[in-house]
Structures are given as C-alpha cells and as structure tokens.
Design a protein around this motif. Sequence first.
Motif, PDB file in Angstrom:
ATOM      1  N   ARG A  68     -14.525   3.465   0.421  1.00 56.46           N
ATOM      2  CA  ARG A  68     -14.512   1.916   0.360  1.00 56.46           C
ATOM      3  C   ARG A  68     -13.198   1.121  -0.208  1.00 56.46           C
ATOM      4  O   ARG A  68     -13.110   0.147   0.024  1.00 56.46           O
ATOM      5  CB  ARG A  68     -15.857   1.296  -0.297  1.00 56.46           C
ATOM      6  CG  ARG A  68     -17.009   1.741   0.143  1.00 56.46           C
ATOM      7  CD  ARG A  68     -18.161   0.807  -0.123  1.00 56.46           C
ATOM      8  NE  ARG A  68     -19.121   0.883   1.102  1.00 56.46           N
ATOM      9  CZ  ARG A  68     -20.291   0.371   1.138  1.00 56.46           C
ATOM     10  NH1 ARG A  68     -20.711  -0.338  -0.097  1.00 56.46           N
ATOM     11  NH2 ARG A  68     -21.214   0.514   2.027  1.00 56.46           N
ATOM     12  N   GLU A  69     -12.498   2.287  -0.791  1.00 59.06           N
ATOM     13  CA  GLU A  69     -11.201   1.559  -0.920  1.00 59.06           C
ATOM     14  C   GLU A  69     -10.464   1.128   0.062  1.00 59.06           C
ATOM     15  O   GLU A  69      -9.550   0.134   0.121  1.00 59.06           O
ATOM     16  CB  GLU A  69     -10.365   2.645  -1.859  1.00 59.06           C
ATOM     17  CG  GLU A  69     -10.527   2.896  -3.238  1.00 59.06           C
ATOM     18  CD  GLU A  69     -10.597   1.619  -4.231  1.00 59.06           C
ATOM     19  OE1 GLU A  69      -9.742   1.018  -4.068  1.00 59.06           O
ATOM     20  OE2 GLU A  69     -11.686   1.525  -4.948  1.00 59.06           O
ATOM     21  N   LYS A  80     -11.144  -2.479   0.910  1.00 56.10           N
ATOM     22  CA  LYS A  80     -10.454  -3.450   0.208  1.00 56.10           C
ATOM     23  C   LYS A  80      -8.982  -3.693   0.704  1.00 56.10           C
ATOM     24  O   LYS A  80      -8.620  -4.778   1.007  1.00 56.10           O
ATOM     25  CB  LYS A  80      -9.950  -2.809  -1.298  1.00 56.10           C
ATOM     26  CG  LYS A  80     -11.282  -3.009  -2.183  1.00 56.10           C
ATOM     27  CD  LYS A  80     -10.781  -2.784  -3.726  1.00 56.10           C
ATOM     28  CE  LYS A  80     -11.927  -2.498  -4.388  1.00 56.10           C
ATOM     29  NZ  LYS A  80     -11.491  -1.630  -5.785  1.00 56.10           N
ATOM     30  N   GLU A  81      -8.286  -2.604   1.191  1.00 56.86           N
ATOM     31  CA  GLU A  81      -7.058  -2.858   2.019  1.00 56.86           C
ATOM     32  C   GLU A  81      -7.127  -3.585   3.095  1.00 56.86           C
ATOM     33  O   GLU A  81      -6.373  -4.181   3.360  1.00 56.86           O
ATOM     34  CB  GLU A  81      -6.579  -1.278   1.914  1.00 56.86           C
ATOM     35  CG  GLU A  81      -5.090  -0.783   1.994  1.00 56.86           C
ATOM     36  CD  GLU A  81      -5.016   0.371   2.603  1.00 56.86           C
ATOM     37  OE1 GLU A  81      -5.241   1.455   1.766  1.00 56.86           O
ATOM     38  OE2 GLU A  81      -4.874   0.766   3.536  1.00 56.86           O
ATOM     39  N   ILE A 112      -9.388  -5.706   3.976  1.00 55.70           N
ATOM     40  CA  ILE A 112      -9.683  -6.946   3.908  1.00 55.70           C
ATOM     41  C   ILE A 112      -8.465  -8.057   3.507  1.00 55.70           C
ATOM     42  O   ILE A 112      -8.356  -9.045   3.797  1.00 55.70           O
ATOM     43  CB  ILE A 112     -11.339  -7.269   3.159  1.00 55.70           C
ATOM     44  CG1 ILE A 112     -12.343  -6.556   3.850  1.00 55.70           C
ATOM     45  CG2 ILE A 112     -11.335  -8.544   2.533  1.00 55.70           C
ATOM     46  CD1 ILE A 112     -12.579  -7.613   5.118  1.00 55.70           C
ATOM     47  N   THR A 113      -8.156  -7.353   2.214  1.00 55.01           N
ATOM     48  CA  THR A 113      -7.019  -8.278   1.643  1.00 55.01           C
ATOM     49  C   THR A 113      -5.738  -8.310   2.526  1.00 55.01           C
ATOM     50  O   THR A 113      -5.197  -9.248   2.432  1.00 55.01           O
ATOM     51  CB  THR A 113      -6.566  -7.664   0.245  1.00 55.01           C
ATOM     52  OG1 THR A 113      -6.209  -6.409   0.757  1.00 55.01           O
ATOM     53  CG2 THR A 113      -7.822  -7.853  -0.709  1.00 55.01           C
ATOM     54  N   ASP A 172     -11.939 -13.311   1.644  1.00 54.44           N
ATOM     55  CA  ASP A 172     -11.265 -12.193   1.789  1.00 54.44           C
ATOM     56  C   ASP A 172     -10.334 -11.678   0.538  1.00 54.44           C
ATOM     57  O   ASP A 172      -9.189 -11.538   0.552  1.00 54.44           O
ATOM     58  CB  ASP A 172     -10.350 -11.972   3.038  1.00 54.44           C
ATOM     59  CG  ASP A 172     -10.977 -11.789   4.211  1.00 54.44           C
ATOM     60  OD1 ASP A 172     -12.241 -11.223   3.985  1.00 54.44           O
ATOM     61  OD2 ASP A 172     -10.348 -11.586   5.156  1.00 54.44           O
ATOM     62  N   THR A 173     -11.203 -11.763  -0.851  1.00 56.07           N
ATOM     63  CA  THR A 173     -10.515 -11.626  -1.986  1.00 56.07           C
ATOM     64  C   THR A 173     -11.296 -10.268  -2.599  1.00 56.07           C
ATOM     65  O   THR A 173     -12.646 -10.074  -1.927  1.00 56.07           O
ATOM     66  CB  THR A 173     -10.654 -12.832  -3.014  1.00 56.07           C
ATOM     67  OG1 THR A 173     -12.164 -12.899  -3.257  1.00 56.07           O
ATOM     68  CG2 THR A 173     -10.077 -13.939  -2.581  1.00 56.07           C
ATOM     69  N   ILE A 174     -10.796  -9.604  -3.438  1.00 56.25           N
ATOM     70  CA  ILE A 174     -11.320  -8.406  -4.082  1.00 56.25           C
ATOM     71  C   ILE A 174     -12.767  -8.848  -4.690  1.00 56.25           C
ATOM     72  O   ILE A 174     -13.642  -8.203  -4.279  1.00 56.25           O
ATOM     73  CB  ILE A 174     -10.480  -7.992  -5.236  1.00 56.25           C
ATOM     74  CG1 ILE A 174      -9.116  -7.276  -4.274  1.00 56.25           C
ATOM     75  CG2 ILE A 174     -11.261  -6.466  -5.840  1.00 56.25           C
ATOM     76  CD1 ILE A 174      -9.294  -5.818  -3.608  1.00 56.25           C
ATOM     77  N   LEU A 208     -15.150  -9.637  -1.963  1.00 57.25           N
ATOM     78  CA  LEU A 208     -15.690  -8.387  -1.197  1.00 57.25           C
ATOM     79  C   LEU A 208     -16.676  -7.758  -1.931  1.00 57.25           C
ATOM     80  O   LEU A 208     -17.700  -7.188  -1.355  1.00 57.25           O
ATOM     81  CB  LEU A 208     -14.293  -7.441  -0.906  1.00 57.25           C
ATOM     82  CG  LEU A 208     -14.538  -6.339  -0.398  1.00 57.25           C
ATOM     83  CD1 LEU A 208     -15.222  -6.359   1.150  1.00 57.25           C
ATOM     84  CD2 LEU A 208     -13.356  -5.320  -0.120  1.00 57.25           C
ATOM     85  N   GLY A 209     -16.614  -7.485  -3.214  1.00 56.28           N
ATOM     86  CA  GLY A 209     -17.542  -6.686  -4.182  1.00 56.28           C
ATOM     87  C   GLY A 209     -18.911  -7.255  -3.923  1.00 56.28           C
ATOM     88  O   GLY A 209     -19.871  -6.695  -3.602  1.00 56.28           O
TER      89      GLY A 209
END
Length: 218
Positions: free
Chosen positions: A119-120, A123-124, A126-127, A167-169, A172-173
């Motif tokens: 899932r890391e 993050k990459e 999406i951001t 689209d922020t961390i 996203l969570g």
Amino acid sequence: MLNLILMGPPGAGKGTQAQRLTAEFKLPQISTGDLLRAAKQQGTELGKKAAGFMDNGKLVPDELVIGMVEERLQKGDTNAGFILDGFPRTVAQAQALSAMLEKHRMRVHRVLVFDVENREKLKERITGRWSCPKEGCGAVYHTTNKPPKVPGRCDNDGTALVQRPDDTIAKLGKRLGEYDSFAPAVIAYYKTLGLVEGMNGDLNPDVVYGQVKKAIGQ
Ligand code: AP5
C-alpha cells in the motif's frame, strides 16, 4: 456487448486501465468519481450533497450514486457495452445495478478487481497523480511513472494539469478505510455470480492491460 466493472483501492489503476479499454474497444468509461467531481464543480444539487463526503474521503450515500448511474446508463452510448469505474462500491449499489440491468435484459460480464499488495505504492501513485481537467479528456499522468511531455501540460491538448483535492496522504488513509470496509462484501456478491477476475495492479500498466484483455477473452 461487453459490460465491465473495475474495482480496486484508490490508485490501483482502475482509471488508467479503463482509459485503455475505452480507446481500444470504444466503450464508454463511466467513472462515478468523475461524475461526482463534475457535479461538484457545476454546483448541482447532487454535487452540493456529495461534496462533504468526497472531501472527507467517505463514500457518497447510495441513493445519490445509484440515481446518478441509472441516469448515466440511459444516455444511449452504452449499446455496445460500458466500463463502470468505481461503481458499485457497496452491496446495495451492486443489487441496484443488477435490478437496473435486468429491466433492460442486460447483465455484467466481468468484474475486474485490481489489487496492489504494497500500500506504500498507492501513496506514491496518488500523491504523484496529475490529470487533465478538460471536459472529454481527463488524461491521467504521474510525476515519475507517466510524466507528460511538457511538464504540467496535457499531451493531448496542452491544458494545465491539476491535482485532485482528495489526493493527500490523510485523505488517502480514509479512502482506503472505506474500501476495506465495503469492498469485500461487493467482491463476495460478484464471486457468487462467478464474475470476479483478480488483476495484479502492482505490475507495469502494459502488463496489467495484458491481464485485463485475457480476462475479457481478447
Ligand atoms: P474515485 O474518483 O473513484 O477515486 P478512487 O476510487 O479513490 O480511485 P482513484 O481514481 O484514486 O484510483 P484509480 O484506481 O482510478 O487510479 P489511477 O488509474 O488514476 O472516487 C473519488 C470519491 O468519489 C470517493 O472517495 C467517494 O467519495 C466518491 N465516490 C466515487 N464513486 C462512488 C461510489 N460508487 N459510491 C460512493 N461514493 C463514490 O492511477 C493512479 C496513479 O497511478 C496515476 O498517476 C497513474 O498514472 C498511476 N498508475 C496507474 N496504474 C499504475 C501501474 N500499474 N504502475 C504504476 N503506476 C500506475
């Protein structure tokens, strides 16, 4: 006729693969996220109601989304089929879709579920995502995986690219939390109908597209 559903967590590649399918098979991509963002931007009643949920990474209530999809499916461009990107996301939406299609003697042919184990990576993805806001384009880029030819500009029409506000961390969570809460039951619903095909969304987009084509018998 080919009616497809694309499911997967945020950043799994649903939109990316839907655009490829649309280009090759000329089927309309019906993205509930895109329809809701358009309604929000236009300030319609639906957009106003949906905004708070979307801004908080929450699912928009079923009755709003179901009505919107029912209206969209009646547009007349779905005779050869359609690609539903991001719908259904709850069992109530899946049941409503079945009822809508049955009325027109139609059905879903395949449900492609994209998964990305690490899932890391999401993050990459999406951001780093940027997209073209021009109506009818919507091309999706990524700062490192798929950069535009001219930085910040769409390859197709030169429009300035934009980033989505969700689209922020942090958001996203929340979006992942919603996916994990609701998607397993939807996947189980379609598994009982024998329609689910798992896609390894971790791989290069070209390789993923190869899996997609195999799953739809092309
Ligand atoms: P929505 O717009 O559907 O967002 P999402 O589901 O979070 O999905 P994304 O669009 O973020 O991801 P994607 O899988 O399409 O990734 P992409 O291909 O662009 O929904 C937004 C909101 O609307 C929801 O939070 C909710 O509030 C509401 N909503 C929508 N539908 C709803 C419904 N049915 N019910 C209730 N509420 C609803 O790829 C991402 C990036 O990664 C891109 O930059 C791309 O270039 C890159 N990339 C893609 N594939 C790969 C790959 N294989 N390798 C490397 N990079 C890749």
